[in-house]
Write a protein that holds these residues in place. Structure first.
Motif, PDB file in Angstrom:
ATOM      1  N   ASP A  28       3.723  -2.336 -42.932  1.00 48.65           N
ATOM      2  CA  ASP A  28       3.083  -1.044 -43.141  1.00 48.65           C
ATOM      3  C   ASP A  28       2.041  -0.871 -42.039  1.00 48.65           C
ATOM      4  O   ASP A  28       1.334  -1.822 -41.693  1.00 48.65           O
ATOM      5  CB  ASP A  28       2.413  -1.038 -44.515  1.00 48.65           C
ATOM      6  N   TRP A  29       1.938   0.303 -41.482  1.00 54.31           N
ATOM      7  CA  TRP A  29       0.982   0.540 -40.402  1.00 54.31           C
ATOM      8  C   TRP A  29      -0.435   0.200 -40.845  1.00 54.31           C
ATOM      9  O   TRP A  29      -1.265  -0.179 -40.038  1.00 54.31           O
ATOM     10  CB  TRP A  29       1.069   1.987 -39.899  1.00 54.31           C
ATOM     11  N   ARG A  30      -0.704   0.282 -42.127  1.00 53.49           N
ATOM     12  CA  ARG A  30      -2.052  -0.025 -42.626  1.00 53.49           C
ATOM     13  C   ARG A  30      -2.403  -1.503 -42.486  1.00 53.49           C
ATOM     14  O   ARG A  30      -3.568  -1.870 -42.519  1.00 53.49           O
ATOM     15  CB  ARG A  30      -2.180   0.415 -44.082  1.00 53.49           C
ATOM     16  N   ASP A  31      -1.381  -2.349 -42.288  1.00 50.34           N
ATOM     17  CA  ASP A  31      -1.632  -3.773 -42.071  1.00 50.34           C
ATOM     18  C   ASP A  31      -2.395  -4.019 -40.774  1.00 50.34           C
ATOM     19  O   ASP A  31      -2.988  -5.074 -40.590  1.00 50.34           O
ATOM     20  CB  ASP A  31      -0.319  -4.562 -42.019  1.00 50.34           C
ATOM     21  N   PHE A  32      -2.378  -3.045 -39.858  1.00 50.79           N
ATOM     22  CA  PHE A  32      -3.009  -3.208 -38.554  1.00 50.79           C
ATOM     23  C   PHE A  32      -4.436  -2.660 -38.506  1.00 50.79           C
ATOM     24  O   PHE A  32      -5.122  -2.817 -37.495  1.00 50.79           O
ATOM     25  CB  PHE A  32      -2.165  -2.530 -37.475  1.00 50.79           C
ATOM     26  N   ILE A  33      -4.895  -2.031 -39.570  1.00 51.23           N
ATOM     27  CA  ILE A  33      -6.246  -1.456 -39.586  1.00 51.23           C
ATOM     28  C   ILE A  33      -7.282  -2.570 -39.444  1.00 51.23           C
ATOM     29  O   ILE A  33      -7.269  -3.556 -40.187  1.00 51.23           O
ATOM     30  CB  ILE A  33      -6.489  -0.656 -40.884  1.00 51.23           C
ATOM     31  N   GLY A  34      -8.168  -2.426 -38.480  1.00 52.43           N
ATOM     32  CA  GLY A  34      -9.267  -3.359 -38.285  1.00 52.43           C
ATOM     33  C   GLY A  34      -8.911  -4.644 -37.569  1.00 52.43           C
ATOM     34  O   GLY A  34      -9.773  -5.501 -37.373  1.00 52.43           O
ATOM     35  N   VAL A  35      -7.669  -4.810 -37.158  1.00 55.45           N
ATOM     36  CA  VAL A  35      -7.243  -6.063 -36.523  1.00 55.45           C
ATOM     37  C   VAL A  35      -8.014  -6.328 -35.227  1.00 55.45           C
ATOM     38  O   VAL A  35      -8.349  -7.464 -34.920  1.00 55.45           O
ATOM     39  CB  VAL A  35      -5.718  -6.042 -36.272  1.00 55.45           C
ATOM     40  N   LEU A  36      -8.316  -5.288 -34.469  1.00 57.24           N
ATOM     41  CA  LEU A  36      -8.979  -5.466 -33.173  1.00 57.24           C
ATOM     42  C   LEU A  36     -10.486  -5.217 -33.220  1.00 57.24           C
ATOM     43  O   LEU A  36     -11.132  -5.188 -32.177  1.00 57.24           O
ATOM     44  CB  LEU A  36      -8.346  -4.524 -32.136  1.00 57.24           C
ATOM     45  N   LYS A  37     -11.062  -5.069 -34.408  1.00 55.55           N
ATOM     46  CA  LYS A  37     -12.482  -4.697 -34.497  1.00 55.55           C
ATOM     47  C   LYS A  37     -13.410  -5.721 -33.858  1.00 55.55           C
ATOM     48  O   LYS A  37     -14.465  -5.355 -33.347  1.00 55.55           O
ATOM     49  CB  LYS A  37     -12.886  -4.442 -35.942  1.00 55.55           C
ATOM     50  N   ASP A  38     -13.057  -6.986 -33.853  1.00 58.87           N
ATOM     51  CA  ASP A  38     -13.912  -8.012 -33.261  1.00 58.87           C
ATOM     52  C   ASP A  38     -13.447  -8.439 -31.868  1.00 58.87           C
ATOM     53  O   ASP A  38     -13.933  -9.427 -31.323  1.00 58.87           O
ATOM     54  CB  ASP A  38     -13.967  -9.237 -34.188  1.00 58.87           C
ATOM     55  N   SER A  39     -12.519  -7.698 -31.283  1.00 57.36           N
ATOM     56  CA  SER A  39     -12.006  -8.045 -29.965  1.00 57.36           C
ATOM     57  C   SER A  39     -13.070  -7.807 -28.897  1.00 57.36           C
ATOM     58  O   SER A  39     -13.737  -6.780 -28.883  1.00 57.36           O
ATOM     59  CB  SER A  39     -10.767  -7.205 -29.647  1.00 57.36           C
ATOM     60  N   SER A  40     -13.201  -8.768 -27.992  1.00 56.15           N
ATOM     61  CA  SER A  40     -14.183  -8.630 -26.909  1.00 56.15           C
ATOM     62  C   SER A  40     -13.816  -7.488 -25.961  1.00 56.15           C
ATOM     63  O   SER A  40     -14.666  -7.006 -25.225  1.00 56.15           O
ATOM     64  CB  SER A  40     -14.295  -9.937 -26.128  1.00 56.15           C
ATOM     65  N   CYS A  41     -12.560  -7.052 -25.986  1.00 62.46           N
ATOM     66  CA  CYS A  41     -12.126  -5.941 -25.130  1.00 62.46           C
ATOM     67  C   CYS A  41     -12.823  -4.630 -25.496  1.00 62.46           C
ATOM     68  O   CYS A  41     -12.874  -3.711 -24.687  1.00 62.46           O
ATOM     69  CB  CYS A  41     -10.626  -5.734 -25.246  1.00 62.46           C
ATOM     70  N   PHE A  42     -13.329  -4.547 -26.709  1.00 64.07           N
ATOM     71  CA  PHE A  42     -13.910  -3.296 -27.174  1.00 64.07           C
ATOM     72  C   PHE A  42     -15.416  -3.380 -27.391  1.00 64.07           C
ATOM     73  O   PHE A  42     -15.989  -2.555 -28.092  1.00 64.07           O
ATOM     74  CB  PHE A  42     -13.200  -2.833 -28.445  1.00 64.07           C
ATOM     75  N   ASN A  43     -16.062  -4.371 -26.785  1.00 65.11           N
ATOM     76  CA  ASN A  43     -17.524  -4.461 -26.847  1.00 65.11           C
ATOM     77  C   ASN A  43     -18.115  -3.501 -25.830  1.00 65.11           C
ATOM     78  O   ASN A  43     -17.673  -3.437 -24.688  1.00 65.11           O
ATOM     79  CB  ASN A  43     -18.007  -5.884 -26.532  1.00 65.11           C
ATOM     80  N   GLY A  44     -19.107  -2.751 -26.208  1.00 61.01           N
ATOM     81  CA  GLY A  44     -19.770  -1.856 -25.271  1.00 61.01           C
ATOM     82  C   GLY A  44     -19.627  -0.397 -25.645  1.00 61.01           C
ATOM     83  O   GLY A  44     -19.230  -0.042 -26.753  1.00 61.01           O
ATOM     84  N   ASP A  45     -19.973   0.448 -24.703  1.00 66.40           N
ATOM     85  CA  ASP A  45     -19.961   1.890 -24.899  1.00 66.40           C
ATOM     86  C   ASP A  45     -18.517   2.388 -25.015  1.00 66.40           C
ATOM     87  O   ASP A  45     -17.718   2.187 -24.091  1.00 66.40           O
ATOM     88  CB  ASP A  45     -20.665   2.557 -23.711  1.00 66.40           C
ATOM     89  N   PRO A  46     -18.164   3.056 -26.112  1.00 69.72           N
ATOM     90  CA  PRO A  46     -16.782   3.518 -26.302  1.00 69.72           C
ATOM     91  C   PRO A  46     -16.299   4.456 -25.197  1.00 69.72           C
ATOM     92  O   PRO A  46     -15.140   4.392 -24.795  1.00 69.72           O
ATOM     93  CB  PRO A  46     -16.820   4.248 -27.643  1.00 69.72           C
ATOM     94  N   VAL A  47     -17.173   5.308 -24.685  1.00 71.15           N
ATOM     95  CA  VAL A  47     -16.780   6.233 -23.626  1.00 71.15           C
ATOM     96  C   VAL A  47     -16.443   5.465 -22.341  1.00 71.15           C
ATOM     97  O   VAL A  47     -15.450   5.740 -21.671  1.00 71.15           O
ATOM     98  CB  VAL A  47     -17.873   7.292 -23.371  1.00 71.15           C
ATOM     99  N   GLU A  48     -17.258   4.468 -22.022  1.00 73.72           N
ATOM    100  CA  GLU A  48     -17.007   3.666 -20.826  1.00 73.72           C
ATOM    101  C   GLU A  48     -15.722   2.842 -20.976  1.00 73.72           C
ATOM    102  O   GLU A  48     -14.952   2.694 -20.031  1.00 73.72           O
ATOM    103  CB  GLU A  48     -18.202   2.749 -20.537  1.00 73.72           C
ATOM    104  N   ILE A  49     -15.488   2.318 -22.150  1.00 73.55           N
ATOM    105  CA  ILE A  49     -14.253   1.558 -22.411  1.00 73.55           C
ATOM    106  C   ILE A  49     -13.045   2.455 -22.209  1.00 73.55           C
ATOM    107  O   ILE A  49     -12.072   2.080 -21.552  1.00 73.55           O
ATOM    108  CB  ILE A  49     -14.267   0.977 -23.842  1.00 73.55           C
ATOM    109  N   GLN A  50     -13.108   3.670 -22.764  1.00 68.48           N
ATOM    110  CA  GLN A  50     -12.007   4.614 -22.617  1.00 68.48           C
ATOM    111  C   GLN A  50     -11.784   4.961 -21.142  1.00 68.48           C
ATOM    112  O   GLN A  50     -10.654   5.017 -20.664  1.00 68.48           O
ATOM    113  CB  GLN A  50     -12.280   5.881 -23.411  1.00 68.48           C
TER     114      GLN A  50
END
Length: 73
Positions: free
Chosen positions: A43-65
């Motif tokens: 189920d797609w819901r199984d993937f919710i929050g999986v990447l929340k602690d990933s170091s790839c997404f640390n920092g300003d969301p606009v800059e990451i994008q």
């Protein structure tokens, strides 16, 4: 040309397209069989929050994008 369509294959091996075939379908084609796992329901819901602690997404969301978008150019 690579084109993907969804089909069902019956027990005799006859292929039944689930959508209209293109006009060029009267030629020879190659079939790549992708069989979904029968025992595991994903189920797609199984993937919710999986990447929340990933170091790839640390920092300003606009800059990451911006960095992710710029990777493609």
């Amino acid at each position: 040309m690579l084109q993907t369509i969804e089909v069902e294959i019956d027990s005799q091996g006859v292929i039944h397209p689930l959508q209209a075939l293109p006009q060029t379908a009267e030629r020879r084609a190659l079939l790549t069989l992708v069989v979904p796992e029968q025992d595991k329901h994903t189920d797609w819901r199984d993937f919710i929050g999986v990447l929340k602690d990933s170091s790839c997404f640390n920092g300003d969301p606009v800059e990451i994008q911006r960095r992710m978008r710029d990777e493609w150019s």
